[in-house]
Design a protein around this motif. Structure first.
Motif, PDB file in Angstrom:
ATOM      1  N   CYS A  16       0.828  -1.212   0.000  1.00 33.06           N
ATOM      2  CA  CYS A  16       0.000   0.000   0.000  1.00 33.06           C
ATOM      3  C   CYS A  16       0.860   1.258   0.000  1.00 33.06           C
ATOM      4  N   ALA A  32      -1.787  -7.546  -4.074  1.00 28.78           N
ATOM      5  CA  ALA A  32      -2.867  -6.811  -3.398  1.00 28.78           C
ATOM      6  C   ALA A  32      -4.233  -7.311  -3.856  1.00 28.78           C
ATOM      7  N   LEU A  36      -6.924  -9.049  -1.245  1.00 25.14           N
ATOM      8  CA  LEU A  36      -8.276  -8.533  -1.026  1.00 25.14           C
ATOM      9  C   LEU A  36      -9.337  -9.543  -1.457  1.00 25.14           C
ATOM     10  N   ILE A  84      -8.585  -2.736  -5.849  1.00 28.00           N
ATOM     11  CA  ILE A  84      -7.729  -2.383  -4.712  1.00 28.00           C
ATOM     12  C   ILE A  84      -8.258  -1.124  -4.028  1.00 28.00           C
ATOM     13  N   ARG A  88      -9.619  -1.137  -0.209  1.00 25.21           N
ATOM     14  CA  ARG A  88      -8.942  -0.299   0.789  1.00 25.21           C
ATOM     15  C   ARG A  88      -9.826   0.822   1.316  1.00 25.21           C
ATOM     16  N   ARG A  90     -10.762   3.397  -0.507  1.00 20.50           N
ATOM     17  CA  ARG A  90     -10.340   4.631  -1.174  1.00 20.50           C
ATOM     18  C   ARG A  90     -11.314   5.059  -2.267  1.00 20.50           C
ATOM     19  N   PRO A 112     -15.232  -1.452   2.896  1.00 18.91           N
ATOM     20  CA  PRO A 112     -13.903  -1.920   2.499  1.00 18.91           C
ATOM     21  C   PRO A 112     -13.541  -3.232   3.201  1.00 18.91           C
ATOM     22  N   ASP A 114     -10.014  -4.026   3.738  1.00 16.16           N
ATOM     23  CA  ASP A 114      -8.801  -3.742   4.482  1.00 16.16           C
ATOM     24  C   ASP A 114      -8.486  -2.274   4.288  1.00 16.16           C
ATOM     25  N   GLU A 115      -8.454  -1.534   5.348  1.00 13.32           N
ATOM     26  CA  GLU A 115      -8.287  -0.082   5.240  1.00 13.32           C
ATOM     27  C   GLU A 115      -6.834   0.342   5.374  1.00 13.32           C
ATOM     28  N   ALA A 116      -5.940  -0.442   4.820  1.00  8.66           N
ATOM     29  CA  ALA A 116      -4.516  -0.091   4.880  1.00  8.66           C
ATOM     30  C   ALA A 116      -4.193   0.981   3.865  1.00  8.66           C
TER      31      ALA A 116
END
Length: 116
Positions: A16, A32, A36, A84, A88, A90, A112, A114-116
């Motif tokens: 990320c 990634a 996910l 991705i 995330r 985004r 989301p 995974d909020e990395a």
């Protein structure tokens, strides 16, 4: 259908960081995407929806009628950068360029991942 394993938090965070810096590689996109996809399958196991992120991944998820041949009753397809960004947090589902058809093809309630 392939089964993917999530990355460690540290591995995904490093990817990320490269994504955010604009220095990601094709391997980063692949890793990634698969990470996910694995999280999606963990969150919503099943086989009623097929999620395709060519050329890197395809998974079945969400409980319901299972299909075994041909096109499944629900298909969601998008490119890796979109997947991705959605995974995330985004990008919102409503703002993403996605090809989706069939019942249960709206995955917004699962995102989301995974909020990395």
């Amino acid at each position: 259908m392939a089964r993917y394993s999530p990355l460690t938090h540290e591995e995904f965070a490093a990817i990320c960081a490269r994504l955010d810096a604009g220095t990601e590689t094709r391997q980063d996109l692949k890793a990634a995407t698969k990470h996910l996809a694995a999280l999606l399958v963990q969150r919503a196991p099943g086989a009623s929806v097929e999620v395709r992120i060519p050329p890197f991944a395809a998974v079945q998820c969400i409980a319901g009628a299972r299909h075994t041949r041909g096109t499944p009753p629900a298909v969601v397809e998008m490119d890796a950068p979109t997947w991705i960004a959605l995974g995330r947090g985004r990008l919102a589902w409503s703002q993403a360029s996605i090809r989706a058809s069939g019942e249960r093809s709206d995955l917004s309630h699962l995102l989301p991942l995974d909020e990395a």
